[in-house]
Design an enzyme around this catalytic site. Structure first.
Site, PDB file in Angstrom:
ATOM      1  N   HIS A 209       9.637  44.524 -22.608  1.00  0.00           N
ATOM      2  CA  HIS A 209      10.780  44.780 -21.725  1.00  0.00           C
ATOM      3  C   HIS A 209      10.793  46.241 -21.244  1.00  0.00           C
ATOM      4  CE1 HIS A 209      12.165  41.015 -23.564  1.00  0.00           C
ATOM      5  NE2 HIS A 209      11.924  41.608 -24.728  1.00  0.00           N
TER       6      HIS A 209
ATOM      7  N   SER B 274       1.671  64.356  -1.656  1.00  0.00           N
ATOM      8  CA  SER B 274       2.923  64.243  -0.906  1.00  0.00           C
ATOM      9  C   SER B 274       2.949  65.317   0.174  1.00  0.00           C
ATOM     10  CB  SER B 274       4.125  64.423  -1.846  1.00  0.00           C
ATOM     11  OG  SER B 274       5.316  64.618  -1.110  1.00  0.00           O
TER      12      SER B 274
END
Length: 477
Positions: A152, A282
């Site tokens: 999870h 970026s």
């Protein structure tokens, strides 16, 4: 091509030249001519009046296709197959009367589609095997390196970096098994005629059904196939296309899952995909190293998974012996699925070849959670030294809760081990605590599982397919 027309990014950015050629017009039209030669040879062998001279003439012009004349003819007749029959006939005047004898357009169209798909599956297979090879080396290298495992995406019992990679490999092995099964069961349409009854060939062979059956066998043999589908309408069942794209979709599922794991690990700074020295992560944030290769794998994989619906739906809505609503969809969905998977596997080859692992970060994350996971072992060691199990359990429970609060609410380091060392009830020296929290104690069978898996499951597969190894990929970042 200029900049004023749409260009598919699958060709311009993602797929290899090899895969692009497999789906090129040149590959298609050369295959048409091979099929026409195979048909003529087979018909001659079965007794039709076709001369060696006619066949030799066709063979002489198998590869020098007169595209200009075919294009001009298509403007007039609006039929691609008959345009190429005409163009071939211009080059082969003696063979002209017998080119395409008894056949329909699907004889060249559908048989070529099967041949092209098998060729493309062969390239996919080779790249898949090479990805498995690279990942198996990675798994072996890091089989003993403990790492925090997640269920999870919550910290769970540790595993090893190598063991985690075996999960990706196992899925790839399933994909390889599926691919080889489908690839090995592909058959040609053969020469089935307008509705699949082979009526024109029965007429050509004076009602000799044995010769009609033999014709299919000879064509398959000459084209390198074990046989033809025993029954068909005008086309081979479009279920075949659905089966092939299900295989490609399966590869995309596996690649997507692996790429997601790598993206999450890169966020954690534990594992990083290759990043060139001059690469810009970026346009705004110069420090960023985005997992763009893995993101591209995920992006293309989603395209393939959804594209696999196309041939499934197409197969389901074919009316009786054939309709033509398959054609436009098929021209797009099948080549583009192959080109996309080719791009995905090239990216997988690139990423798995240069995965960077950061053991110090991995250890830091593991040690931050390990005190909680080690409490049972610590408690057992303390009981062996004479402690009261119930009393120790309650102490650990309270200390764990408070330690968790400090980590989550105050952002502090996990103080649990220090508190245990300070409490005389546990009787734990720093040396004993260090031994109790040695990460390798908590990875279970992961190292041995990895060794066994590579030795027993992966190595035999790679050995049987060693002729396919050695592929590298060039990608455009």
């Amino acid at each position: 091509m200029g900049t004023e027309r749409y260009q598919s990014p699958l060709s311009e950015r993602y797929a290899s030249k090899e895969m692009q050629y497999i789906f090129s017009p040149d590959m298609k039209f050369r295959t048409w001519r091979r099929l026409w030669i195979a048909l003529a040879e087979a018909e001659q062998e079965l007794g039709l009046s076709i001369t060696d001279e006619q066949i030799e003439e066709m063979r002489a012009h198998r590869d020098d296709i007169n595209y200009d004349e075919a294009r001009e003819r298509e403007k007039v007749v609006r039929h691609d197959v008959m345009s190429h029959v005409y163009a071939f006939g211009l080059q082969c005047p003696k063979a002209k009367p017998i080119i395409h004898l008894g056949a329909t357009s699907c004889y060249v169209g559908d048989n070529t589609d099967i041949i092209v798909m098998r060729e493309a599956l062969g390239l996919v297979r080779a790249k898949l095997v090479n990805v498995i090879k690279q990942l198996s080396g990675f798994a072996e290298k890091y089989k003993d390196l403990p790492t925090l495992a997640f269920t999870h995406f919550q910290p769970a019992q540790p595993t090893t970096v190598g063991k985690r990679a075996t999960l990706w490999i196992q899925d790839l092995l399933m994909d390889l098994q599926d691919l080889e099964y489908v690839m090995g069961t592909l058959k040609l349409l053969g020469s089935k005629g307008t509705t699949g009854t082979q009526a024109s060939f029965l007429e050509l062979f004076d009602q000799d059904y044995a010769k009609v059956r033999r014709l299919d066998s000879l064509i398959a043999e000459k084209m390198g196939f074990e046989g033809c589908y025993p029954v068909s309408g005008q086309t081979y069942s479009r279920k075949v296309d659905a089966r092939v794209l299900n295989v490609l979709s399966g590869i995309a599922v596996t690649a997507h899952k692996m790429s997601n794991d790598i993206r999450l690990l890169q966020h954690l700074k534990e594992v990083e995909e290759p990043f060139e020295k001059t690469q810009i992560g970026s346009s705004a944030m110069a420090y960023k190293r985005n997992p763009m290769r893995s993101e591209r794998i995920a992006s293309l994989s989603r395209y393939v998974m959804t594209d696999a619906l196309n041939p499934a739906i197409t197969a389901s809505v074919q009316w009786f012996e054939r309709t033509l609503d398959d054609s436009a969809n098929k021209r797009l969905s099948i080549p583009e699925a192959f080109l996309a998977v080719d791009g995905i596997l090239d990216l997988c080859l690139n990423v798995t070849d240069g995965l960077k692992v950061y053991p110090k970060v991995i250890e830091k994350h593991l040690r931050a959670e390990l005190p909680f996971m080690a409490t049972e072992n610590i408690m057992m060691d303390a009981v062996k030294a004479g402690g009261d199990r119930q009393e120790l359990h309650e102490k650990i429970r309270k200390l764990s809760m408070e330690a968790g609060r400090i980590v989550k609410e105050e952002g502090g380091d996990n103080p649990l081990l220090d508190w245990i060392a300070e409490d005389p009830a546990f009787g734990m020296t720093p040396e004993k605590l260090a031994a109790a929290t040695e990460p390798s104690r908590y990875t279970g069978c992961a190292p041995m599982q990895t060794e066994d898996f590579i030795k027993n499951e992966v190595a035999p597969v790679l050995e049987e397919r060693k002729a396919l190894l050695g592929i590298s990929a060039e990608i455009f970042v």
